[in-house]
Design an enzyme around this catalytic site. Structure first.
Site, PDB file in Angstrom:
ATOM      1  N   ASN A  69       0.823  -1.208   0.000  1.00 12.97           N
ATOM      2  CA  ASN A  69       0.000   0.000   0.000  1.00 12.97           C
ATOM      3  C   ASN A  69       0.857   1.258   0.000  1.00 12.97           C
ATOM      4  O   ASN A  69       0.721   2.105   0.856  1.00 12.97           O
ATOM      5  CB  ASN A  69      -0.919  -0.021   1.237  1.00 12.97           C
ATOM      6  CG  ASN A  69      -1.966   1.051   1.173  1.00 12.97           C
ATOM      7  OD1 ASN A  69      -2.253   1.583   0.119  1.00 12.97           O
ATOM      8  ND2 ASN A  69      -2.540   1.373   2.312  1.00 12.97           N
ATOM      9  N   HIS A 111      24.150   4.551  -4.754  1.00 10.22           N
ATOM     10  CA  HIS A 111      25.246   5.471  -5.064  1.00 10.22           C
ATOM     11  C   HIS A 111      26.444   5.012  -4.245  1.00 10.22           C
ATOM     12  O   HIS A 111      26.286   4.463  -3.158  1.00 10.22           O
ATOM     13  CB  HIS A 111      24.877   6.909  -4.719  1.00 10.22           C
ATOM     14  CG  HIS A 111      23.662   7.381  -5.441  1.00 10.22           C
ATOM     15  ND1 HIS A 111      23.670   7.727  -6.775  1.00 10.22           N
ATOM     16  CD2 HIS A 111      22.384   7.538  -5.028  1.00 10.22           C
ATOM     17  CE1 HIS A 111      22.456   8.083  -7.141  1.00 10.22           C
ATOM     18  NE2 HIS A 111      21.652   7.974  -6.106  1.00 10.22           N
ATOM     19  N   THR A 129      18.752  -2.212   9.272  1.00 12.65           N
ATOM     20  CA  THR A 129      20.080  -2.331   8.670  1.00 12.65           C
ATOM     21  C   THR A 129      20.646  -3.741   8.793  1.00 12.65           C
ATOM     22  O   THR A 129      21.612  -4.074   8.111  1.00 12.65           O
ATOM     23  CB  THR A 129      21.061  -1.346   9.323  1.00 12.65           C
ATOM     24  OG1 THR A 129      21.165  -1.652  10.709  1.00 12.65           O
ATOM     25  CG2 THR A 129      20.600   0.095   9.152  1.00 12.65           C
ATOM     26  N   LYS A 130      20.058  -4.554   9.690  1.00 16.10           N
ATOM     27  CA  LYS A 130      20.524  -5.927   9.914  1.00 16.10           C
ATOM     28  C   LYS A 130      19.329  -6.860   9.914  1.00 16.10           C
ATOM     29  O   LYS A 130      18.203  -6.458  10.191  1.00 16.10           O
ATOM     30  CB  LYS A 130      21.260  -6.026  11.247  1.00 16.10           C
ATOM     31  CG  LYS A 130      22.544  -5.221  11.272  1.00 16.10           C
ATOM     32  CD  LYS A 130      23.264  -5.356  12.578  1.00 16.10           C
ATOM     33  CE  LYS A 130      24.539  -4.526  12.533  1.00 16.10           C
ATOM     34  NZ  LYS A 130      25.209  -4.447  13.806  1.00 16.10           N
ATOM     35  N   LYS A 159      10.385  -6.415  21.236  1.00 16.32           N
ATOM     36  CA  LYS A 159       9.366  -7.323  21.774  1.00 16.32           C
ATOM     37  C   LYS A 159       9.446  -8.651  21.053  1.00 16.32           C
ATOM     38  O   LYS A 159       9.694  -8.695  19.852  1.00 16.32           O
ATOM     39  CB  LYS A 159       7.977  -6.712  21.604  1.00 16.32           C
ATOM     40  CG  LYS A 159       6.847  -7.523  22.174  1.00 16.32           C
ATOM     41  CD  LYS A 159       5.511  -6.795  22.004  1.00 16.32           C
ATOM     42  CE  LYS A 159       4.399  -7.586  22.629  1.00 16.32           C
ATOM     43  NZ  LYS A 159       3.102  -6.887  22.510  1.00 16.32           N
TER      44      LYS A 159
END
Length: 197
Positions: A79, A109, A174-175, A192
């Protein structure tokens, strides 16, 4: 049944072009507008594979480079996500992907300053002496089944998100994320654990 006819045109679409021939979709595909495929630069057959009963709304954009591919499993709702693939992005079944989510398998980049200068020249359409672009670093993104990604979240290259997990609104992932957890923040961390489905 689908809202796409045999000419690959979306019913009542304001966009004049059909869904590209290298987008393969299953039964019950809902596409609000074929405009979501306007930034596809790949012509490879089957570059985009969409399962049964997938919904893609007008805010979505499939920005695939010449070697980019994407797959989406059954009953997934997209969505308003920007899906940027230079290599591969896989999205599982029964996923919910909200507004303004960015999923990228590349930095797009170079990180090195000198290489970015070359990249800027390579991307300037009217520069006479355009150099070739520096090689981009890519790593596939894999989103498992039954994942919910909240508004404005960003999923970066090389990330795998485990099944049943939730990415909170605004998170920057990022991981890789394990199954059955909620992650939030920048960079995203587990906040959580969820009961297994």
């Amino acid at each position: 049944m689908s809202n796409v006819n045999s000419a690959r045109r979306v019913e009542s679409d304001w966009w004049s072009k059909p869904i590209p021939p290298n987008v393969i979709f299953g039964e019950g595909f809902y596409c609000e507008t074929a405009q979501i495929f306007r930034h596809m630069h790949t012509t490879a057959p089957g570059a985009v594979q969409i399962g049964d009963h997938v919904s893609c709304y007008a805010g979505c954009s499939f920005a695939l480079g010449k070697n980019g591919t994407c797959s989406i499993g059954d009953f997934t709702l997209v969505n308003g996500a920007l899906i940027m693939a230079e290599e591969r992005i896989e999205i599982g079944s029964h996923c919910l992907i909200s507004w303004n989510v960015g999923i990228a398998d590349s930095d797009f980049h170079p990180l090195e300053p000198a290489q970015r200068l070359i990249d800027a020249q390579a991307l300037a359409p009217f520069f006479k002496d355009r150099p070739p672009r520096p090689k981009l670093r890519t790593a596939p993104v894999i989103i498992a089944d039954n994942v919910w990604i909240g508004m404005n979240a960003t999923i970066l290259k090389g990330v795998t998100i485990g099944e049943n997990s939730v990415v909170a609104a605004g998170a920057v992932v990022t991981k890789s994320v394990p199954a059955n957890v909620v992650v939030a923040g920048n960079p995203a961390i587990v906040i959580k654990k969820l009961a297994e489905a």
